[in-house]
Design an enzyme around this catalytic site. Sequence first.
Site, PDB file in Angstrom:
ATOM      1  N   HIS A 196       3.744  -2.350   3.104  1.00  0.00           N
ATOM      2  CA  HIS A 196       3.753  -0.995   2.548  1.00  0.00           C
ATOM      3  C   HIS A 196       5.060  -0.737   1.807  1.00  0.00           C
ATOM      4  CE1 HIS A 196       0.781  -0.873   5.813  1.00  0.00           C
ATOM      5  NE2 HIS A 196       0.209   0.136   5.159  1.00  0.00           N
ATOM      6  N   ASP A 215       0.808  -1.216   0.000  1.00  0.00           N
ATOM      7  CA  ASP A 215       0.000   0.000   0.000  1.00  0.00           C
ATOM      8  C   ASP A 215       0.846   1.272   0.000  1.00  0.00           C
ATOM      9  OD1 ASP A 215      -2.062  -1.784   0.219  1.00  0.00           O
ATOM     10  OD2 ASP A 215      -2.932  -0.894   2.022  1.00  0.00           O
TER      11      ASP A 215
END
Length: 302
Positions: free
Chosen positions: A267, A122
Amino acid sequence: MKNDEPTVGRRALLRTAVFLGVAAAAGLIDVSGEGGTPGRGSVPAAGPASGPGPAARPGPHPAAGLPGVLPEARLEKSYRLRPMTAEAPARPQAAKPAVRARPILELPSGTATTSSMLLTFDDGPDPRYTPAILDTLARYGVRAVFFVCGEMATENRDLLRRMVAEGHVIGNHTWTHPLIPKLSRPALVSEIGRTSEVVQKAVGEAPVWFRAPYGAWNRAAFEIGAELGMEPLAWTVDTLDWKEPGTATIVSRVLSGAGPGVIVLSHDAGGNRSQSVQAISSYLPQLLARGYRMTLPTLPPR
């Protein structure tokens, strides 16, 4: 010189007569005395603002009475337009997904095998960390899903193109990573819609997967995502790598949470992601050695 004047006058009259004859033959002027359709280059007389104008002479084409347009030209123009309008086949529209009440938390049982897992990243793309993660994935022949934020994507479109070129999937993670329940509906439409638009312009296709920042979903997010043709995808295992807990901790969370249909959240942007970069180079070969196969999500039937 005076003797030449009648000759000059006769010549002028002859030239005028020839011009009028040619013009009448070409339809540039009306010599019938009946009015009717003005020819090409003519200027119809102005009439009063209200009330009907002079009655047009019946003619074989619908262009009769149209100033400055010959019937043949009008017919040719309408003929060219017909295949582009009435006879053109309608483009089929893709079916939109149903509006869900909760996001997808794991790979669908119908498509996941006993060894399938999904890696997701992400907040990117970030040129400081995303390329290294892509390098690791390429080294092991693994594909993943990258949920990008529009404000990052618009500045790093080359990374979007690299993702697609290497077989990865790009998802929508809003524009600025806001807390969705605090947004008005128009603001949320902008956050999601602008991100899809940037991705489509960069790689030619809009995202078909959407993930809410912080996992904070609401009804509006499900509705807007479905309207834009996206399915909501969450996760099963959260590495919490954004807290920078240490590379070993991230690796341990992935390996201990591994299982059929598991979706791993990591991430590649949003802070210092050097631990995330180091962690994937450690846990990915271990997952593969255990027999797990990293796969991509399959859209449910629509």
